[in-house]
Scaffold this active site. Structure first.
Site, PDB file in Angstrom:
ATOM      1  N   ASP A   1      -1.470  -5.465   6.530  1.00 54.80           N
ATOM      2  CA  ASP A   1      -0.525  -6.293   5.775  1.00 54.80           C
ATOM      3  C   ASP A   1      -0.998  -6.549   4.347  1.00 54.80           C
ATOM      4  O   ASP A   1      -2.017  -7.189   4.127  1.00 54.80           O
ATOM      5  CB  ASP A   1      -0.317  -7.618   6.500  1.00 54.80           C
ATOM      6  CG  ASP A   1       0.317  -7.400   7.860  1.00 54.80           C
ATOM      7  OD1 ASP A   1       1.488  -7.017   7.891  1.00 54.80           O
ATOM      8  OD2 ASP A   1      -0.369  -7.578   8.876  1.00 54.80           O
ATOM      9  N   THR A   2      -0.213  -6.055   3.407  1.00 47.89           N
ATOM     10  CA  THR A   2      -0.488  -6.164   1.977  1.00 47.89           C
ATOM     11  C   THR A   2       0.797  -5.718   1.273  1.00 47.89           C
ATOM     12  O   THR A   2       1.638  -5.076   1.885  1.00 47.89           O
ATOM     13  CB  THR A   2      -1.658  -5.230   1.576  1.00 47.89           C
ATOM     14  OG1 THR A   2      -2.867  -5.710   2.169  1.00 47.89           O
ATOM     15  CG2 THR A   2      -1.870  -5.140   0.090  1.00 47.89           C
ATOM     16  N   VAL A   3       0.949  -6.039  -0.029  1.00 43.49           N
ATOM     17  CA  VAL A   3       2.005  -5.401  -0.808  1.00 43.49           C
ATOM     18  C   VAL A   3       1.394  -4.721  -2.016  1.00 43.49           C
ATOM     19  O   VAL A   3       0.472  -5.238  -2.643  1.00 43.49           O
ATOM     20  CB  VAL A   3       3.105  -6.392  -1.258  1.00 43.49           C
ATOM     21  CG1 VAL A   3       3.809  -6.993  -0.052  1.00 43.49           C
ATOM     22  CG2 VAL A   3       2.578  -7.477  -2.173  1.00 43.49           C
TER      23      VAL A   3
ATOM     24  N   THR B   1      -2.488  -9.585  -1.405  1.00 44.12           N
ATOM     25  CA  THR B   1      -2.617  -9.570   0.050  1.00 44.12           C
ATOM     26  C   THR B   1      -2.967 -10.923   0.629  1.00 44.12           C
ATOM     27  O   THR B   1      -3.593 -11.760  -0.023  1.00 44.12           O
ATOM     28  CB  THR B   1      -3.712  -8.563   0.472  1.00 44.12           C
ATOM     29  OG1 THR B   1      -3.782  -8.495   1.895  1.00 44.12           O
ATOM     30  CG2 THR B   1      -5.070  -8.973  -0.068  1.00 44.12           C
TER      31      THR B   1
ATOM     32  N   MET C   1      -0.702   0.758   0.947  1.00 41.09           N
ATOM     33  CA  MET C   1      -0.908  -0.442   1.753  1.00 41.09           C
ATOM     34  C   MET C   1      -1.421  -0.043   3.135  1.00 41.09           C
ATOM     35  O   MET C   1      -1.299   1.098   3.542  1.00 41.09           O
ATOM     36  CB  MET C   1       0.409  -1.209   1.891  1.00 41.09           C
ATOM     37  CG  MET C   1       0.969  -1.700   0.568  1.00 41.09           C
ATOM     38  SD  MET C   1       2.709  -2.213   0.678  1.00 41.09           S
ATOM     39  CE  MET C   1       3.538  -0.631   0.499  1.00 41.09           C
TER      40      MET C   1
END
Length: 514
Positions: free
Chosen positions: A333-335, A352, A415
Site C-alpha cells: 500500500d502506497t501511492v 505512503t 507501488m
C-alpha cells in the site's frame, strides 16, 4: 501530463497546471487528494520521497521525507516494557510522520502557487464527500476486520463495521479541518499546533514514547541521488534509507545476462529474474538502513564487480535457497505520482502509510491516520535497522527518474512495498529490453520471489507450461493475495515535444495530458 492511481487525483493535478501551477504543485495536489480518496493507501500521517527534475535537468533533486523514531525509542526501553517485536497496531510502529514537512518544504522551494490553492481539491473532497471506487472498496474490505479493532478508525472509515460500498459517498470532516489548518498555517500547523498535540497525546495514551519535541524538530532533507547506467540511460534513485540502491543493483545484475529472444515471460527469463531478486533482497536485508547510524556500502552495492559476482551465483537450471528478509513486514500500500508540466519540470512523487491504513491508529480530533513505518525496525543487536531514537527505518518507497542525452527522459515509479525495487527492474527491462511501450510494460503479468517465504507470487496470466517448468527447477509458485503492485510513468520525447503516459490497470487511476 499527470499519472496517478486515482482519477480524481489525476484530475486535480491537471487542474492545478491549468491554473498556472507547475509539476511540483500538481504532484502535491494529487497526493493530497489521494490522502482523502485513497485513505488505505496513503495519508498525511505518512512519509514521502520525491525526485524533481527542473526543466528536464539531467541532475534531478531528491528529497527524503521519511520520519524518525521518537528520541526516547531504544531497544532497552522497549524491552523494559516487555516489547519483543514491534507490532502493527502499536504506538511503537509510528515514527514521526514526514509527509507534511516534505510537502510544505518542496512546495515552497519549487512550486508556484500558494499552499492553500494546492490543497483546495483535497479539502473539498474531504469536506463534501467522494465516491468509493472499485480498488478503494477492495482495499477497505481487505482491512475491515483490522479497522474494527480501533474504535476511532472504525468510526470514521467503516459503516456500522463494514466497508463502504462501491459508489457510496464518504465524508471526512476531521481530516478536512486538518487540511484547512495546514493550508493556512503550513508545516507548523501539523508539527507544532493542535494537530501535533492531538497525535502526541493519543499516542502517549497508548504507551507511545512520542513528545512534542519529536514533532517540532521533525525535518526531511535534500539528498544526493545515486545512479547507474542501463541501456544508454542513467537511472536515478534516492539513496538509503530507501531501497533504491537495490533497484540499481538488480539492473546491474540483469546487464550481466543475455536478453532472452523469446521475450520477458519465458521460463528461462523468469527464472533468472527470480534468482536475481532473491540475491539482491538478501543484500538489502544485510546492508541497507539509515546512513546516519550505519555505514551503508552504497559504492560497493553499485559496483559492477558486485553485480557480476551475484549474477555468477545464479544456476540457470536450478532455484537456490536464500535466507529470507526477516526485518520488514510485507505490504502493498502506497501511492506513486508522475507529473510533467509545460516547461518539462518533471516530478516523481511517492507517499505512503506502509500497510493499508498504516498502524490503524487515528488521532481522534484531527482524523490523522498514522503509518506503521516503525515496523521496519528490529530489536536485533548489530542489525542496521535496530531501533534507536531519531533513526529512520529502511524504506521501501522509491520514486525514480531516467535521463538521457543530458535531459530527463522518463519519470516513473512502482507501488507495492517490498515489490518496488524488483518492480523497477521488471518495468525497465520490459520497456527497454523487450520493446514494450509504457502501458504494455505495466500491463504484462508480474511475479516476485517473496523475501520472507521464498515462494514465488505469480499473476495467473502466465501460462501453465511456464509454471510447470519453473516448478521443475525448484520454485514454489503461489497465487498472489492481491494484484502485484501498481505503477505510473511519463516519457518525454524532446525531439517531437511529446509526452507519453501510462497508468497501471491494477489500480483505479489514469494518465491524462492536455
Amino acid at each position: 501530463m499527470a499519472a496517478t492511481s486515482h482519477p480524481l487525483a489525476t484530475q486535480a493535478a491537471i487542474r492545478i497546471m491549468q491554473q498556472g501551477g507547475n509539476a511540483m504543485d500538481a504532484a502535491i495536489a494529487a497526493c493530497a487528494v489521494q490522502c482523502v480518496v485513497e485513505p488505505g493507501s496513503t495519508g498525511i500521517g505518512g512519509d514521502c520521497f520525491c525526485m524533481y527534475s527542473p526543466e528536464g535537468s539531467a541532475e534531478p533533486i531528491a528529497f527524503n521525507g521519511s520520519g524518525k523514531a521518537p528520541a526516547a525509542a531504544d531497544p532497552e526501553t522497549l524491552q523494559a516494557q516487555d516489547v519483543t517485536s514491534i507490532e502493527r497496531h502499536s504506538p511503537h510502529a509510528v515514527t514521526v510522520p514526514g509527509a507534511i514537512d516534505a510537502w510544505t518544504r518542496l512546495q515552497a522551494d519549487h512550486g508556484r502557487l500558494q499552499l492553500g490553492e494546492v490543497l483546495a481539491s483535497a479539502i473539498e473532497y474531504a469536506q463534501d464527500g467522494f465516491p468509493i471506487s472499485s480498488r478503494v472498496h477492495r482495499d477497505f474490505a481487505g482491512q475491515a476486520e483490522f479497522l474494527r479493532s480501533d474504535p476511532v478508525t472504525a468510526g470514521i472509515y467503516l459503516n456500522e463495521g463494514t466497508a463502504p460500498e462501491v459508489g457510496s459517498v464518504l465524508t471526512l470532516p476531521l481530516l478536512a479541518n486538518s487540511l484547512k489548518a495546514i493550508a493556512e498555517g503550513g508545516r507548523d500547523a501539523f508539527y507544532s499546533g493542535w494537530i501535533a498535540h492531538d497525535i502526541v497525546e493519543h499516542l502517549q495514551s497508548l504507551g507511545g514514547l512520542h513528545t512534542m519535541e519529536d514533532f517540532t524538530s521533525a525535518a526531511g532533507e535534500y539528498v544526493t541521488p545515486i545512479a547507474s547506467e542501463f541501456r544508454g540511460r542513467t537511472i536515478h534513485q534516492c539513496p538509503p534509507n530507501g531501497q533504491g540502491v537495490i533497484a540499481l543493483l538488480l539492473l546491474n545484475m540483469i546487464k550481466q545476462m543475455d536478453i532472452d529472444p523469446g521475450g520477458p515471460l519465458t521460463a528461462d527469463r523468469i527464472h533468472l529474474e527470480i534468482e536475481a531478486c532473491r540475491l539482491a533482497y538478501a543484500s538489502r536485508s544485510h546492508y541497507v538502513g539509515d546512513p546516519a547510524f550505519s555505514d551503508i556500502p552504497v559504492e560497493h552495492l553499485l559496483s559492477e564487480d558486485y553485480a557480476r559476482k551475484l549474477a555468477g551465483e545464479i544456476d540457470p537450471q536450478r532455484a537456490t535457497s536464500v535466507a529470507p528478509d526477516i526485518t520488514l513486514p510485507r505490504h502493498r500500500d502506497t501511492v506513486y505520482i508522475s507529473v510533467v508540466d509545460e516547461d518539462r519540470n518533471a516530478c516523481s512523487f511517492i507517499n505512503t502509510l506502509f500497510f493499508g491504513f498504516g498502524s490503524g491508529i487515528t488521532a481522534p480530533s484531527s482524523g490523522v491516520v498514522l503509518h506503521n513505518r516503525g515496523q521496519g525496525f528490529t530489536l536485533e543487536a548489530g542489525h542496521p535497522n535496530r531501533i534507536a531514537g531519531g533513526k529512520r527505518p529502511l524504506h521501501t518507497i522509491i520514486p525514480a527518474m531516467a535521463t538521457q542525452d543530458g535531459r530527463s527522459s522518463l519519470c516513473f515509479g512502482v507501488m507495492g512495498g517490498q515489490y518496488q525495487a524488483f518492480g523497477h527492474l521488471q518495468f525497465l527491462t520490459r520497456y527497454l529490453d523487450f520493446g514494450c511501450d509504457l502501458q504494455e510494460a505495466m500491463d504484462l503479468p508480474r511475479f516476485m520471489a517473496d523475501p520472507f517465504t521464498g515462494e514465488v507470487e505469480m499473476e495467473n496470466a502466465i501460462g501453465d507450461d511456464v509454471r510447470a517448468e519453473l516448478v521443475r527447477r525448484g520454485h514454489t509458485i503461489v497465487d498472489p493475495a492481491a494484484p502485484v503492485g501498481g505503477s505510473q510513468a511519463i516519457a518525454i520525447d524532446w525531439r517531437n515535444n511529446v509526452l507519453t503516459g501510462a497508468s497501471d490497470p491494477r489500480k483505479d487511476g489514469c494518465a491524462i495530458g492536455y
